[in-house]
Write a protein that holds these residues in place. Structure first.
Motif, mmCIF file in Angstrom:
data_model
loop_
_atom_site.group_PDB
_atom_site.id
_atom_site.type_symbol
_atom_site.label_atom_id
_atom_site.label_comp_id
_atom_site.label_asym_id
_atom_site.label_seq_id
_atom_site.Cartn_x
_atom_site.Cartn_y
_atom_site.Cartn_z
ATOM 1 N N GLY A 67 0.851 -1.181 0.000
ATOM 2 C CA GLY A 67 0.000 0.000 0.000
ATOM 3 C C GLY A 67 0.885 1.228 0.000
ATOM 4 N N LEU A 68 0.569 2.203 -0.839
ATOM 5 C CA LEU A 68 1.369 3.416 -0.970
ATOM 6 C C LEU A 68 0.481 4.620 -0.690
ATOM 7 N N PHE A 69 0.989 5.592 0.059
ATOM 8 C CA PHE A 69 0.249 6.821 0.319
ATOM 9 C C PHE A 69 1.209 7.998 0.264
ATOM 10 N N GLN A 75 6.311 13.467 -1.697
ATOM 11 C CA GLN A 75 6.920 12.312 -1.060
ATOM 12 C C GLN A 75 5.888 11.203 -0.917
ATOM 13 N N TYR A 76 6.369 9.958 -0.965
ATOM 14 C CA TYR A 76 5.480 8.802 -0.873
ATOM 15 C C TYR A 76 6.051 7.800 0.124
ATOM 16 N N TYR A 103 9.891 7.128 -0.509
ATOM 17 C CA TYR A 103 10.307 7.729 -1.773
ATOM 18 C C TYR A 103 10.541 9.212 -1.536
ATOM 19 N N VAL A 104 11.752 9.683 -1.851
ATOM 20 C CA VAL A 104 12.196 11.011 -1.446
ATOM 21 C C VAL A 104 11.548 12.149 -2.224
ATOM 22 N N ASN A 105 11.279 12.005 -3.511
ATOM 23 C CA ASN A 105 10.640 13.102 -4.250
ATOM 24 C C ASN A 105 9.708 12.573 -5.317
ATOM 25 N N ASP A 106 9.036 13.509 -5.989
ATOM 26 C CA ASP A 106 8.036 13.175 -7.004
ATOM 27 C C ASP A 106 8.608 13.512 -8.376
ATOM 28 N N PHE A 131 8.714 5.707 -11.484
ATOM 29 C CA PHE A 131 7.312 5.995 -11.155
ATOM 30 C C PHE A 131 6.779 5.125 -10.016
ATOM 31 N N SER A 132 7.631 4.640 -9.155
ATOM 32 C CA SER A 132 7.312 3.700 -8.065
ATOM 33 C C SER A 132 6.692 2.402 -8.582
ATOM 34 N N LEU A 133 6.909 2.106 -9.867
ATOM 35 C CA LEU A 133 6.415 0.862 -10.460
ATOM 36 C C LEU A 133 7.513 -0.196 -10.531
ATOM 37 N N ILE A 134 8.734 0.223 -10.868
ATOM 38 C CA ILE A 134 9.874 -0.690 -10.942
ATOM 39 C C ILE A 134 10.935 -0.176 -9.975
ATOM 40 N N ASP A 135 11.304 -0.993 -8.996
ATOM 41 C CA ASP A 135 12.274 -0.609 -7.965
ATOM 42 C C ASP A 135 13.566 -1.399 -8.135
ATOM 43 N N PHE A 136 14.692 -0.697 -8.058
ATOM 44 C CA PHE A 136 15.999 -1.346 -8.023
ATOM 45 C C PHE A 136 16.688 -0.883 -6.749
#
Length: 171
Positions: A67-69, A75-76, A103-106, A131-136
């Protein structure tokens, strides 16, 4: 004949003029109604499943729900819970995991910091996300409890994950 052409030309001109006025009037009415009916409010949470790969003293397949907010506009924060699957010692082993990502910025590429906790390790990470879809992510796992009949899970951690949003919205 000339009189008929002048009459039809005038009639066509008047029809076009009337249709234009009616069209502009209808658009104005729709604009007023649109202002009175704002877009529906959405839940502030975006959620979905996630799958990925992780290397930390061995290869792991990761599956989780997240869940992401957004605490503010740039920031997320993401909370995820899932399991790591691996084949070690001639059998499949499942290790539960809880994670927290900030997540530090948009922007298109979002830098992040993450912490993962299993019954056997604590793993802080840093990384980038599309885009917070693929994380490395890259981190280091600290072993605090070794599972019986299992090797220590510690050391450098490399991970790649795909987050699939189920209730994504643009407004």
């Amino acid at each position: 004949m000339i009189l008929i052409n002048v009459y039809t030309s005038y009639f066509s001109y008047m029809n076009i003029k009337r249709l234009t006025i009616i069209f502009i009037g209808l658009l104005s009415c729709f604009g007023v109604f649109a202002q009175n009916n704002p877009l529906p409010a959405h839940n502030n949470w975006i959620f979905g499943p996630s799958v990925g790969y992780q290397y930390q003293s061995g290869s792991f397949l990761k599956a989780s729900a997240w869940g992401l907010f957004a605490p503010n506009e740039t920031q997320y924060m993401k909370i995820d819970a899932g399991a790591n699957f691996t084949w070690m010692g001639g059998k499949i082993t499942v290790i539960p995991e809880l994670g927290f990502t900030y997540y530090v910025n948009d922007f298109i590429l979002l830098p992040f910091v993450k912490a993962e906790l299993t019954p056997y390790t604590v793993t802080p990470k840093v990384g980038i996300s599309l885009f917070s879809l693929i994380d490395f992510g890259v981190g280091y796992g600290f072993d605090y409890h070794t599972k019986k009949d299992f090797k220590q899970i510690k050391g450098v951690n490399l991970s790649l994950g795909v987050n699939i949003p189920l209730n994504f919205h643009l407004y």
